[in-house]
Design an enzyme around this catalytic site. Structure first.
Site, short mmCIF file in Angstrom:
data_model
loop_
_atom_site.label_atom_id
_atom_site.label_comp_id
_atom_site.label_asym_id
_atom_site.label_seq_id
_atom_site.Cartn_x
_atom_site.Cartn_y
_atom_site.Cartn_z
N TYR A 143 0.87 -1.22 0.12
CA TYR A 143 -0.01 0.11 0.00
C TYR A 143 0.87 1.22 -0.16
O TYR A 143 0.65 2.40 0.68
CB TYR A 143 -1.05 0.12 1.10
N LYS A 185 18.94 -9.47 23.81
CA LYS A 185 17.74 -8.30 23.85
C LYS A 185 16.61 -9.54 24.17
O LYS A 185 15.57 -9.25 23.48
CB LYS A 185 17.41 -7.30 22.71
N ASP A 218 21.25 -2.95 25.11
CA ASP A 218 21.35 -1.58 25.77
C ASP A 218 22.26 -1.41 26.83
O ASP A 218 22.91 -0.44 26.98
CB ASP A 218 19.79 -1.05 26.02
N ASP A 242 27.37 -4.66 14.50
CA ASP A 242 27.65 -3.31 13.69
C ASP A 242 27.66 -2.16 14.74
O ASP A 242 28.40 -1.21 14.61
CB ASP A 242 26.67 -3.13 12.62
N ASP A 246 31.00 0.30 15.99
CA ASP A 246 31.13 1.77 15.77
C ASP A 246 31.14 2.37 17.11
O ASP A 246 32.10 3.42 17.15
CB ASP A 246 29.69 2.37 14.89
#
Ligand code: GGG
Length: 370
Positions: A143, A185, A218, A242, A246
């Protein structure tokens, strides 16, 4: 004389500046260590896309397959959709060549200031699962342009994919402190992440000297900022690895320093070596790029090709250039890319006597860090 054919894809942006810098250093190292490194250059990337409508030729994978290793700079351009630049080149190479491990060292280097107040040395190996997980083309859009527009993106985890990443990471941990941290997680992602945790636990049971801690990603991100020196080997999914790498490289001073190896540990296919950073269009063409991530990736490539002494020599050279204050702007220095490269070449010559002929062994393919 050992001969190795290396496919070079400088790619986009600063890739075209840091790759030649690193090749100059590799050629000098090869001369000293009697290696025959044959570089074949491929002009693939975003400019190629603008001319041909694809990032590499249809038979690109077949062309690369004949080489012993692939040396990549960066991909990404404001003129090409990011999905094209990544899914048209880097991801097919990682998958077709079963480069299921992305090894990303995170380490403090003398002469580079960390933004952290506490100056404890950091020495972490991030093992990123590199072939599946959140990087998946399974899904779709419906859509388009309507109020009910929707998108579905499936995450794919397999027992094979998780267990081989966990096995590689556990092997590294066993050769170091025995401490392995797994990024999870499982409180929020209720299907794939508990599966990840279970398979990691089952796999690590085969390594009696290794203990695994599961940390919510986290909390692990906060841990990387607050007490990174307490971490040793981290195993993480494609996306989590990833992001964490960083973050980790920034904590050591600059993402421009960070190397990586996309490994097919069995050696059935060529492995690919690239800096963690991207094409950095904002500084491209200005001579400002830091070539350390690319040069260090070159050292990982030498190690993978069976030349740990040459790799150690190259690492010692860029370390000593940094220690002597030859940094680029991102690490607080004033050197241009070419000035820093010249300093590394000088250091290669200065360290030649102590490193020539010293092909000392290393514990794991591509794992050794300065
Ligand atoms: N140095 C390779 C490069 O340009 N990487 C950019 C990038 O976006 N990589 C995504 C990834 O590693 O998954």
């Amino acid at each position: 004389m050992s001969r190795h054919s290396i496919a070079v894809i400088a790619g986009d942006g600063i890739g075209t500046e840091v790759v030649p810098a690193a090749i100059t250093c590799l050629e000098r190292i090869a001369q000293i260590h009697s290696l025959n490194l044959e570089f074949t250059h491929f002009d693939w990337g975003s400019d190629y896309y603008l001319r041909h409508g694809r990032m590499m030729p249809v038979d690109g994978i077949e062309q690369l397959a004949n080489h012993d290793a692939i040396f990549l700079g960066a991909v990404g351009s404001p003129e090409v959709p990011d999905t094209e630049s990544l899914w048209g080149l880097l991801i097919p190479i990682r998958r077709e060549f079963q480069q299921y491990i992305n090894l990303r060292p995170v380490k403090t280097l003398d002469g580079v200031a960390s933004p952290l107040a506490c100056k404890e040395p950091i020495d972490i190996l991030i093992v990123r699962e590199n072939n599946e997980g959140e990087y998946s083309e399974v899904g779709g859009r419906m859509y388009r342009g309507l109020p009910q527009e929707s998108a579905v993106q499936e995450t794919i985890f397999t027992r094979l994919g998780i267990s081989r990443a966990a096995r590689y990471a556990a092997g590294l941990a066993a050769s170091r402190t025995g401490r392995l941290t797994s990024a999870t997680k499982s409180n929020g992602i209720i299907h794939t992440m508990p599966f990840w945790d279970e398979v990691v636990d089952e796999t690590v049971r085969d390594y009696p000297g290794v203990s695994v801690t599961h940390e919510l990603v986290d909390a692990l991100a906060a841990h990387l900022v607050l007490k990174p020196w307490t971490l040793d080997v981290i195993v993480a999914s494609n996306l989590f690895g990833d992001i964490l790498s960083d973050l980790g490289s920034s904590v050591t001073g600059s993402i421009g320093l960070a190397p990586s190896a996309n490994l097919n540990p069995e050696g059935a296919y060529p492995s690919l070596f690239e800096p963690v950073h991207g094409s950095a269009p904002d500084i491209a063409g200005k001579g400002l790029a830091n070539p350390v991530g690319q040069i260090w990736s070159g050292a990982m490539m030498l190690e993978h090709l069976g030349h740990p002494g040459a790799a150690a020599h190259l690492r010692a050279a860029f370390e000593s250039a940094l220690r002597d204050g030859h940094g680029t702007r991102d690490v607080g220095g004033t050197n241009s890319t070419s000035e820093f490269t010249a300093a590394v070449l000088t250091a290669i010559d200065a360290h030649a006597v102590e490193h020539a002929g010293a092909e000392a062994g290393s514990a794991a393919v591509g794992a050794s860090t300065p």
